[in-house]
Design a protein around this motif. Structure first.
Motif, PDB file in Angstrom:
ATOM      1  N   VAL A 146       0.842  -1.200   0.000  1.00 25.82           N
ATOM      2  CA  VAL A 146       0.000   0.000   0.000  1.00 25.82           C
ATOM      3  C   VAL A 146       0.878   1.251   0.000  1.00 25.82           C
ATOM      4  N   LEU A 147       1.899   1.261   0.836  1.00 25.48           N
ATOM      5  CA  LEU A 147       2.795   2.423   0.911  1.00 25.48           C
ATOM      6  C   LEU A 147       3.528   2.644  -0.411  1.00 25.48           C
ATOM      7  N   GLN A 148       4.024   1.569  -1.026  1.00 28.77           N
ATOM      8  CA  GLN A 148       4.685   1.684  -2.328  1.00 28.77           C
ATOM      9  C   GLN A 148       3.762   2.330  -3.361  1.00 28.77           C
ATOM     10  N   LYS A 149       2.528   1.866  -3.401  1.00 32.08           N
ATOM     11  CA  LYS A 149       1.551   2.382  -4.372  1.00 32.08           C
ATOM     12  C   LYS A 149       1.209   3.835  -4.063  1.00 32.08           C
ATOM     13  N   ALA A 150       1.067   4.152  -2.793  1.00 39.31           N
ATOM     14  CA  ALA A 150       0.743   5.535  -2.411  1.00 39.31           C
ATOM     15  C   ALA A 150       1.878   6.488  -2.775  1.00 39.31           C
ATOM     16  N   ILE A 151       3.115   6.110  -2.494  1.00 39.49           N
ATOM     17  CA  ILE A 151       4.270   6.955  -2.809  1.00 39.49           C
ATOM     18  C   ILE A 151       4.411   7.116  -4.319  1.00 39.49           C
ATOM     19  N   ALA A 152       4.208   6.021  -5.047  1.00 38.80           N
ATOM     20  CA  ALA A 152       4.344   6.080  -6.503  1.00 38.80           C
ATOM     21  C   ALA A 152       3.310   6.988  -7.152  1.00 38.80           C
ATOM     22  N   ASN A 153       2.176   7.194  -6.493  1.00 33.57           N
ATOM     23  CA  ASN A 153       1.115   7.987  -7.085  1.00 33.57           C
ATOM     24  C   ASN A 153       0.938   9.373  -6.437  1.00 33.57           C
ATOM     25  N   MET A 154       1.917   9.786  -5.638  1.00 34.58           N
ATOM     26  CA  MET A 154       1.825  11.118  -5.003  1.00 34.58           C
ATOM     27  C   MET A 154       2.191  12.205  -5.999  1.00 34.58           C
TER      28      MET A 154
END
Length: 154
Positions: A146-154
C-alpha cells in the motif's frame, strides 16, 4: 477499475472471505465465553445471575475464572487485530495485487489468527507467538504494498 470493490474482483472476494472467516471466529469466542459463564455460573452483571439461574442458589456475582479469562483475552486480542486487517485489506485490494499473491497473504493471516486463537486457548507456546508473528508479517507485507503504491502515485 469500477469493479474493484465488487464480487466480480477475485481479490476483493478473497478479502471479503478472509474477513468473514475472522468475524465468525471472533463470534465463536463470544459464544464460547457465554457458554462457559452459564455452565460455570460465573457472571459479570447482577441481572445475569438474578435470572433463571437464581433459583439454583447463585447468590453473588463471581466473574473470575481462569478459563473464561483466557477466552476473553483471546477475544480481546481479536478485537485489537482483526479490524486493522479488514481496513488494511481494503487498501491492499486497491493496489490490484495478483489473485495468487492476495490468496497467499490473506491465507497466511487467517491461518495465523486461527492458530493463534487455538494456541492461546490451549496455552501452547511458541506456536502462539509464531502464529502472531505470521499474521503481523502478512500485515506488514500488505502495508508495504500500500505504501509503495501511495508513494508512486503522489
Amino acid at each position: 477499475m469500477s469493479d474493484l470493490y465488487t464480487f466480480s474482483n477475485p481479490t476483493f472476494c478473497k478479502a471479503a472471505g478472509a474477513a468473514s472467516v475472522l468475524i465468525f471466529k471472533t463470534y465463536g469466542l463470544t459464544f464460547t465465553t457465554v457458554f462457559n459463564r452459564i455452565t460455570k455460573n460465573k457472571f459479570v452483571q447482577p441481572e445475569d445471575y438474578q435470572g433463571p439461574k437464581a433459583a439454583h442458589g447463585i447468590e453473588k456475582m463471581d466473574q473470575k475464572d481462569p478459563t473464561i479469562e483466557r477466552i476473553r483475552a483471546a477475544h480481546f486480542n481479536d478485537t485489537e487485530n482483526i479490524p486493522l486487517f479488514i481496513g488494511l485489506s481494503m487498501f491492499y485490494v486497491a493496489t490490484v495485487p495478483s489473485a495468487r499473491e492476495a490468496s497467499i497473504v490473506f491465507g497466511v493471516y487467517v491461518a495465523g489468527r486461527v492458530i493463534h486463537t487455538v494456541t492461546y486457548l490451549f496455552k501452547v507456546q511458541p506456536f502462539r507467538a509464531l502464529s502472531f508473528i505470521a499474521g503481523v508479517g502478512a500485515q506488514m507485507f500488505m502495508s508495504s504494498r500500500v505504501l509503495q503504491k501511495a508513494i508512486a502515485n503522489m
